[in-house]
Scaffold this active site. Sequence first.
Site, PDB file in Angstrom:
ATOM      1  N   ALA A  35       0.832  -1.209   0.000  1.00 11.40           N
ATOM      2  CA  ALA A  35       0.000   0.000   0.000  1.00 11.40           C
ATOM      3  C   ALA A  35       0.868   1.260   0.000  1.00 11.40           C
ATOM      4  O   ALA A  35       0.584   2.230  -0.722  1.00 11.40           O
ATOM      5  CB  ALA A  35      -0.927  -0.004   1.208  1.00 11.40           C
ATOM      6  N   SER A  83       4.705  -4.647 -16.393  1.00 11.66           N
ATOM      7  CA  SER A  83       3.997  -4.639 -15.127  1.00 11.66           C
ATOM      8  C   SER A  83       2.562  -4.223 -15.397  1.00 11.66           C
ATOM      9  O   SER A  83       2.216  -3.820 -16.508  1.00 11.66           O
ATOM     10  CB  SER A  83       4.671  -3.657 -14.166  1.00 11.66           C
ATOM     11  OG  SER A  83       4.018  -3.652 -12.929  1.00 11.66           O
ATOM     12  N   LYS A 119      -5.094 -12.416  -8.748  1.00 13.40           N
ATOM     13  CA  LYS A 119      -3.745 -11.861  -8.866  1.00 13.40           C
ATOM     14  C   LYS A 119      -2.825 -12.631  -7.919  1.00 13.40           C
ATOM     15  O   LYS A 119      -2.967 -12.566  -6.709  1.00 13.40           O
ATOM     16  CB  LYS A 119      -3.745 -10.372  -8.510  1.00 13.40           C
ATOM     17  CG  LYS A 119      -2.401  -9.692  -8.691  1.00 13.40           C
ATOM     18  CD  LYS A 119      -2.505  -8.197  -8.381  1.00 13.40           C
ATOM     19  CE  LYS A 119      -1.162  -7.516  -8.560  1.00 13.40           C
ATOM     20  NZ  LYS A 119      -0.156  -8.015  -7.594  1.00 13.40           N
ATOM     21  N   ARG A 140      11.727 -12.004 -14.193  1.00 20.82           N
ATOM     22  CA  ARG A 140      11.321 -10.823 -14.958  1.00 20.82           C
ATOM     23  C   ARG A 140      12.385  -9.741 -14.929  1.00 20.82           C
ATOM     24  O   ARG A 140      12.614  -9.063 -15.927  1.00 20.82           O
ATOM     25  CB  ARG A 140      10.006 -10.262 -14.404  1.00 20.82           C
ATOM     26  CG  ARG A 140       9.526  -9.032 -15.180  1.00 20.82           C
ATOM     27  CD  ARG A 140       8.156  -8.576 -14.742  1.00 20.82           C
ATOM     28  NE  ARG A 140       8.142  -8.106 -13.359  1.00 20.82           N
ATOM     29  CZ  ARG A 140       7.058  -7.589 -12.773  1.00 20.82           C
ATOM     30  NH1 ARG A 140       5.912  -7.526 -13.434  1.00 20.82           N
ATOM     31  NH2 ARG A 140       7.111  -7.169 -11.529  1.00 20.82           N
ATOM     32  N   GLU A 182       3.730 -17.488 -12.760  1.00 18.99           N
ATOM     33  CA  GLU A 182       4.118 -17.091 -11.409  1.00 18.99           C
ATOM     34  C   GLU A 182       4.652 -18.293 -10.637  1.00 18.99           C
ATOM     35  O   GLU A 182       4.015 -19.348 -10.592  1.00 18.99           O
ATOM     36  CB  GLU A 182       2.906 -16.521 -10.666  1.00 18.99           C
ATOM     37  CG  GLU A 182       3.244 -15.559  -9.572  1.00 18.99           C
ATOM     38  CD  GLU A 182       3.433 -14.126 -10.080  1.00 18.99           C
ATOM     39  OE1 GLU A 182       3.710 -13.254  -9.235  1.00 18.99           O
ATOM     40  OE2 GLU A 182       3.301 -13.896 -11.299  1.00 18.99           O
ATOM     41  N   CYS A 416       1.827  -9.931  38.067  1.00 20.60           N
ATOM     42  CA  CYS A 416       0.689  -9.878  37.152  1.00 20.60           C
ATOM     43  C   CYS A 416       0.076  -8.482  37.162  1.00 20.60           C
ATOM     44  O   CYS A 416      -0.236  -7.948  38.236  1.00 20.60           O
ATOM     45  CB  CYS A 416      -0.353 -10.908  37.566  1.00 20.60           C
ATOM     46  SG  CYS A 416      -1.886 -10.803  36.610  1.00 20.60           S
TER      47      CYS A 416
END
Length: 687
Positions: A35, A83, A119, A140, A182, A416
């Site tokens: 992203a 691409s 994909k 590639r 792939e 704790c």
Amino acid sequence: MAAASPAARIRELVSAIRKADHAYYVLDNPILSDAEYDRLMRELVELEAAHPELASPDSPTRRVGGAPGDRFAKVRHREQMLSLGNVTTDGELDELDDRIRRNLGLAPGESVAYVVEPKLDGLAVELVYEDGALASGSTRGDGTTGEDVTANLRTIGALGANRGIPHRLAGAPPPRLEVRGEVLLQKAHFEAMNRQLLRAGEEPFANPRNAAAGSLRQLDWRITARRPLSFIAYEALIPGNGRWKTHWQKLEELAALGFETNPENRRCRGIAEVKAYRDRMAERRFELPYDTDGIVVKVDDLDWRLRLGAASRSPRWAVAYKYPPQEEATQVVDIFASVGRTGVLTPVAVVNPVQLSGATVTNATLHNEDELRRKDVRIGDWVLMRRAGEVIPEVVKVLPERRTGAEREFRFPERCPVCGAKVVREEGEKVWRCTGAACPAQLAGRLVHFASRRALDVEGVGEKTAAFLVEQRLVRDAADLYDVPFEAWQRAFSRPRKLAPGEKAPELPEKSAQNLVDALERSKATTLRRLLNALGIPQVGEATAATLARNFGTIQRFMDATEEDLLAVRDVGPETAREIRAWTGEPQNRRVVERLLAAGVRPAPERVEARGPFVGKTVVLTGTLAGLSRDEAKAEIERRGGKVSGSVSRKTDLVVAGEDAGSKLKRATELGVRVIGEEEFTRLLAE
């Protein structure tokens, strides 16, 4: 601070993208999430469009992938491996369809046939066949030049994980055929491979894509051969390009020639069918055997593809639709220890909110101390996060290149954080645990364990009932179960709940409550072995509980035992003795035992059966048994007068071998020790 000029910002973006490309394509070690990378690339595309005079010929927007590495010979592709451009909205899909129809001069209402497919998240390669035989294979690379990995590609399929890459084609192939596809690791194979790496003390891969790339780009092809790689073909080229009319015909012939093609491939008439396929795959993608982060949309007609052409780095006839990201980078703002229902302290990273797979994520588990140290996650670190399917988000890796020096290591608390009892880490364990028997954070889980079939056997105290008791503050520890008013049990069973498919409707609340009260009364007449198991003492499972019960005879003698007393018990080592003594020395634990006895719980001494095939025998357990856990099987053998050993020797009388039995079975065979399976073991237990 003034905003950077367009020229300065373009230089920053180009530098960041080139570093990311080198890390991703050459080093197989990403430093940006998908992203983040897409956002930087989009910004660069927009800036270059607004200022074309600032765009350089070698801009990342005009190149594919990263430059090939120096470890392999270079291979130049006859046709560039392009691409794909990315889209993320319905509007962008509509724009693609409108642009294609406009450039082809189609009449209003005339639709385009598309081929759509998941994909794949792997490594793109090209295979060249001459006269039906595999001649070469390459990565590639930068789209024009790749790396020669022929020897490695020949090994794919050697482990039988799939049909692999054929060395010779079936049918009647053309004189020269270039196949693109792939190389990937299916999810199950990826997890198994990472487990092997961890057992060997090696660094696991961050994700299947990097695992596939790292496996394929090994200098020693024998290493690649040991990795369960898969290959899925999605493109075919021949000089002259006159063999096929549509892309779908290519896929059909690739399958006939012996290649694995994706069974999820579909032909769609128009962009509406493409969107429907996308939506179906978005729902199913986590069920697929491989990772996918979107779909690929391609024009089916090959003549139309030629007319549409390509830009500098991507075709105009295809696009990748990307789902919301499963991986994203964010910053760790804090780490705290969460106390679970079994007393385990789990380190949890608090991160700046980030969108993953359509959900806002603010926390991520770090599992245990070993995992925390292995990944070296610190407060203030930038990390790569993943959320696959419906699972809890996790930290994939730290991004050390973003460290400033202000990051801080996390240390587990000595007490704790919920109840203040001592926190311990048992020998051979990966986790820290709270030793407090009445700790509210773990109380519901302890209640369920206390009432389980092999402990006090109180039918009706399940997770939902236990959670209700804790929420209503009706119990503080297991002893309070015997003081819960009948009306409270009625309320617990009166709560509306949705039935699971095939589940019978519950009994009336009054009847369920009475059955539970009766079960609690029956549980008071128990054995010391069951009670010690029910108390949830660290390192005391069924087998150890039985051994302790036989040695001490009464609960009071056990509670007063010193470390020296405990060490005198067979199979109780120094660490176990310390953990038990720490538990019995905790004041709140002693109060729980006292209150159980006051409630009428009377544990009888452990009975040893002095007859049967296991009396005086040394038994070794190996592999997995379907009907019993390892502790349960050990307890049953010891109850019948046998001893369970952890290793096979000439003194071993019997080996019980379950599924996936390993070196112990081999050793038993070498020494001539009797070996039986689970079916015969069950029969012997019944004698």
